[in-house]
Write a protein that holds these residues in place. Structure first.
Motif, PDB file in Angstrom:
ATOM      1  N   MET A   5     -12.467  26.685  27.405  1.00 30.65           N
ATOM      2  CA  MET A   5     -13.802  27.034  26.967  1.00 30.65           C
ATOM      3  C   MET A   5     -14.758  26.859  28.136  1.00 30.65           C
ATOM      4  SD  MET A   5     -15.839  25.540  23.764  1.00 30.65           S
ATOM      5  CE  MET A   5     -17.605  25.443  23.843  1.00 30.65           C
ATOM      6  N   THR A   6     -15.633  27.806  28.314  1.00 33.84           N
ATOM      7  CA  THR A   6     -16.599  27.699  29.394  1.00 33.84           C
ATOM      8  C   THR A   6     -17.715  26.743  28.998  1.00 33.84           C
ATOM      9  OG1 THR A   6     -17.832  29.591  28.565  1.00 33.84           O
ATOM     10  CG2 THR A   6     -16.113  30.031  30.203  1.00 33.84           C
ATOM     11  N   HIS A   7     -18.383  26.226  29.999  1.00 34.07           N
ATOM     12  CA  HIS A   7     -19.497  25.304  29.791  1.00 34.07           C
ATOM     13  C   HIS A   7     -20.609  26.013  29.015  1.00 34.07           C
ATOM     14  CE1 HIS A   7     -22.250  22.058  30.689  1.00 34.07           C
ATOM     15  NE2 HIS A   7     -23.133  22.972  31.055  1.00 34.07           N
ATOM     16  N   ASP A   8     -21.146  25.365  27.990  1.00 34.79           N
ATOM     17  CA  ASP A   8     -22.209  25.943  27.169  1.00 34.79           C
ATOM     18  C   ASP A   8     -23.440  25.049  27.259  1.00 34.79           C
ATOM     19  OD1 ASP A   8     -23.894  26.950  25.208  1.00 34.79           O
ATOM     20  OD2 ASP A   8     -22.276  27.347  23.795  1.00 34.79           O
ATOM     21  N   ALA A   9     -24.306  25.333  28.225  1.00 35.43           N
ATOM     22  CA  ALA A   9     -25.506  24.519  28.449  1.00 35.43           C
ATOM     23  C   ALA A   9     -26.452  24.588  27.255  1.00 35.43           C
ATOM     24  CB  ALA A   9     -26.217  24.970  29.714  1.00 35.43           C
ATOM     25  N   THR A  10     -26.502  25.717  26.580  1.00 36.85           N
ATOM     26  CA  THR A  10     -27.360  25.844  25.397  1.00 36.85           C
ATOM     27  C   THR A  10     -26.930  24.858  24.327  1.00 36.85           C
ATOM     28  OG1 THR A  10     -27.717  28.187  25.858  1.00 36.85           O
ATOM     29  CG2 THR A  10     -28.196  27.430  23.622  1.00 36.85           C
ATOM     30  N   ILE A  14     -29.101  21.553  22.266  1.00 36.03           N
ATOM     31  CA  ILE A  14     -29.452  21.557  20.849  1.00 36.03           C
ATOM     32  C   ILE A  14     -29.491  20.141  20.270  1.00 36.03           C
ATOM     33  CG2 ILE A  14     -28.729  22.325  18.545  1.00 36.03           C
ATOM     34  CD1 ILE A  14     -27.753  24.938  19.957  1.00 36.03           C
ATOM     35  N   PRO A  15     -28.438  19.319  20.418  1.00 32.30           N
ATOM     36  CA  PRO A  15     -28.534  17.949  19.887  1.00 32.30           C
ATOM     37  C   PRO A  15     -29.660  17.138  20.537  1.00 32.30           C
ATOM     38  CG  PRO A  15     -26.252  18.508  20.255  1.00 32.30           C
ATOM     39  CD  PRO A  15     -27.081  19.603  20.881  1.00 32.30           C
ATOM     40  N   ASP A  16     -29.885  17.336  21.825  1.00 32.57           N
ATOM     41  CA  ASP A  16     -30.987  16.629  22.497  1.00 32.57           C
ATOM     42  C   ASP A  16     -32.329  17.022  21.888  1.00 32.57           C
ATOM     43  OD1 ASP A  16     -29.209  15.360  24.189  1.00 32.57           O
ATOM     44  OD2 ASP A  16     -29.526  16.774  25.839  1.00 32.57           O
ATOM     45  N   SER A  36     -29.496  31.193  15.846  1.00 27.74           N
ATOM     46  CA  SER A  36     -29.225  31.764  17.165  1.00 27.74           C
ATOM     47  C   SER A  36     -30.061  31.078  18.222  1.00 27.74           C
ATOM     48  CB  SER A  36     -29.532  33.258  17.175  1.00 27.74           C
ATOM     49  OG  SER A  36     -28.651  33.932  16.322  1.00 27.74           O
ATOM     50  N   GLU A  37     -29.446  30.836  19.343  1.00 23.83           N
ATOM     51  CA  GLU A  37     -30.093  30.301  20.543  1.00 23.83           C
ATOM     52  C   GLU A  37     -29.474  31.007  21.734  1.00 23.83           C
ATOM     53  OE1 GLU A  37     -32.567  28.070  21.108  1.00 23.83           O
ATOM     54  OE2 GLU A  37     -32.865  27.920  18.943  1.00 23.83           O
ATOM     55  N   ALA A  38     -30.310  31.547  22.600  1.00 24.07           N
ATOM     56  CA  ALA A  38     -29.860  32.199  23.838  1.00 24.07           C
ATOM     57  C   ALA A  38     -28.770  33.244  23.578  1.00 24.07           C
ATOM     58  CB  ALA A  38     -29.387  31.161  24.841  1.00 24.07           C
ATOM     59  N   GLY A  39     -28.911  33.995  22.479  1.00 26.75           N
ATOM     60  CA  GLY A  39     -27.981  35.069  22.182  1.00 26.75           C
ATOM     61  C   GLY A  39     -26.648  34.623  21.611  1.00 26.75           C
ATOM     62  N   LYS A  40     -26.501  33.351  21.279  1.00 28.41           N
ATOM     63  CA  LYS A  40     -25.263  32.830  20.700  1.00 28.41           C
ATOM     64  C   LYS A  40     -25.565  32.301  19.301  1.00 28.41           C
ATOM     65  CE  LYS A  40     -23.780  31.440  25.259  1.00 28.41           C
ATOM     66  NZ  LYS A  40     -23.664  30.320  26.168  1.00 28.41           N
ATOM     67  N   THR A  41     -24.564  32.324  18.432  1.00 29.43           N
ATOM     68  CA  THR A  41     -24.735  31.867  17.063  1.00 29.43           C
ATOM     69  C   THR A  41     -24.063  30.506  16.888  1.00 29.43           C
ATOM     70  OG1 THR A  41     -24.752  34.145  16.300  1.00 29.43           O
ATOM     71  CG2 THR A  41     -24.339  32.444  14.644  1.00 29.43           C
ATOM     72  N   TYR A  42     -24.818  29.568  16.305  1.00 30.70           N
ATOM     73  CA  TYR A  42     -24.355  28.198  16.092  1.00 30.70           C
ATOM     74  C   TYR A  42     -24.541  27.809  14.636  1.00 30.70           C
ATOM     75  CZ  TYR A  42     -24.827  27.813  21.159  1.00 30.70           C
ATOM     76  OH  TYR A  42     -24.716  28.007  22.509  1.00 30.70           O
ATOM     77  N   CYS A  65     -19.000  22.030  19.786  1.00 29.46           N
ATOM     78  CA  CYS A  65     -19.919  21.936  20.919  1.00 29.46           C
ATOM     79  C   CYS A  65     -20.608  20.580  21.040  1.00 29.46           C
ATOM     80  CB  CYS A  65     -21.004  23.006  20.807  1.00 29.46           C
ATOM     81  SG  CYS A  65     -20.392  24.683  20.905  1.00 29.46           S
ATOM     82  N   GLY A  66     -20.578  19.759  20.015  1.00 27.84           N
ATOM     83  CA  GLY A  66     -21.255  18.473  20.078  1.00 27.84           C
ATOM     84  C   GLY A  66     -21.607  17.985  18.687  1.00 27.84           C
ATOM     85  N   TYR A  67     -22.396  16.923  18.629  1.00 32.22           N
ATOM     86  CA  TYR A  67     -22.756  16.375  17.324  1.00 32.22           C
ATOM     87  C   TYR A  67     -24.077  15.616  17.417  1.00 32.22           C
ATOM     88  CZ  TYR A  67     -21.039  12.029  19.295  1.00 32.22           C
ATOM     89  OH  TYR A  67     -20.855  10.946  20.112  1.00 32.22           O
ATOM     90  N   LEU A  68     -24.662  15.402  16.248  1.00 26.93           N
ATOM     91  CA  LEU A  68     -25.844  14.565  16.115  1.00 26.93           C
ATOM     92  C   LEU A  68     -25.403  13.199  15.614  1.00 26.93           C
ATOM     93  CD1 LEU A  68     -28.237  17.043  14.273  1.00 26.93           C
ATOM     94  CD2 LEU A  68     -28.332  16.371  16.676  1.00 26.93           C
ATOM     95  N   THR A  69     -26.133  12.162  15.954  1.00 24.78           N
ATOM     96  CA  THR A  69     -25.814  10.838  15.414  1.00 24.78           C
ATOM     97  C   THR A  69     -26.057  10.862  13.908  1.00 24.78           C
ATOM     98  OG1 THR A  69     -28.057  10.000  15.684  1.00 24.78           O
ATOM     99  CG2 THR A  69     -26.536   9.719  17.566  1.00 24.78           C
ATOM    100  N   ASP A  70     -25.429   9.932  13.188  1.00 25.39           N
ATOM    101  CA  ASP A  70     -25.627   9.844  11.742  1.00 25.39           C
ATOM    102  C   ASP A  70     -27.104   9.679  11.390  1.00 25.39           C
ATOM    103  OD1 ASP A  70     -22.956  10.138  11.129  1.00 25.39           O
ATOM    104  OD2 ASP A  70     -22.585   7.988  10.934  1.00 25.39           O
ATOM    105  N   GLU A  71     -27.806   8.865  12.163  1.00 23.14           N
ATOM    106  CA  GLU A  71     -29.224   8.613  11.895  1.00 23.14           C
ATOM    107  C   GLU A  71     -30.038   9.907  11.976  1.00 23.14           C
ATOM    108  OE1 GLU A  71     -32.965   6.196  13.856  1.00 23.14           O
ATOM    109  OE2 GLU A  71     -30.934   5.584  14.363  1.00 23.14           O
ATOM    110  N   ILE A  72     -29.831  10.681  13.025  1.00 25.09           N
ATOM    111  CA  ILE A  72     -30.571  11.932  13.193  1.00 25.09           C
ATOM    112  C   ILE A  72     -30.133  12.960  12.154  1.00 25.09           C
ATOM    113  CG2 ILE A  72     -31.016  13.877  14.754  1.00 25.09           C
ATOM    114  CD1 ILE A  72     -32.486  11.268  15.482  1.00 25.09           C
ATOM    115  N   TRP A  73     -28.826  13.055  11.877  1.00 22.73           N
ATOM    116  CA  TRP A  73     -28.338  14.007  10.878  1.00 22.73           C
ATOM    117  C   TRP A  73     -28.995  13.748   9.530  1.00 22.73           C
ATOM    118  CZ3 TRP A  73     -26.458  18.568  10.306  1.00 22.73           C
ATOM    119  CH2 TRP A  73     -25.886  18.949   9.090  1.00 22.73           C
ATOM    120  N   HIS A  74     -29.019  12.497   9.100  1.00 27.50           N
ATOM    121  CA  HIS A  74     -29.616  12.174   7.802  1.00 27.50           C
ATOM    122  C   HIS A  74     -31.119  12.433   7.803  1.00 27.50           C
ATOM    123  CE1 HIS A  74     -25.983  10.885   5.958  1.00 27.50           C
ATOM    124  NE2 HIS A  74     -25.726  10.038   6.948  1.00 27.50           N
TER     125      HIS A  74
END
Length: 81
Positions: A5-10, A14-16, A36-42, A65-74
């Protein structure tokens, strides 16, 4: 055949962005809702796991591609504000 998988800076941003509650207090998330962000669907799955859809394949789950912490998700899904 090895697949990479190529690096996905977008996706990294998103989690940040969503974790910055002070600057973006009104952002909310619904599991499996595509955006959609930067022409990609998430989308996020329950628990805050971020995936990118690939229009070239039939994969249902997409690419992790990544995750949010439980605190932020809730905070972003349960109206915890």
């Amino acid at each position: 055949m090895k697949t990479t998988m190529t690096h996905d800076a977008t996706a990294e941003n998103i989690p940040d962005y969503l974790s910055d509650v002070a600057s973006h207090p009104d952002e909310s998330l619904i599991p499996y809702r595509e955006f959609s962000e930067a022409g990609k669907t998430y989308y996020f799955t329950p628990g805050g796991f971020l995936y990118r859809k690939d229009f070239l394949t039939e994969q249902i789950e997409g690419y992790f591609c990544g995750y949010l912490t439980d605190e932020i998700w809730h905070y972003r899904t349960d109206g915890g504000r």
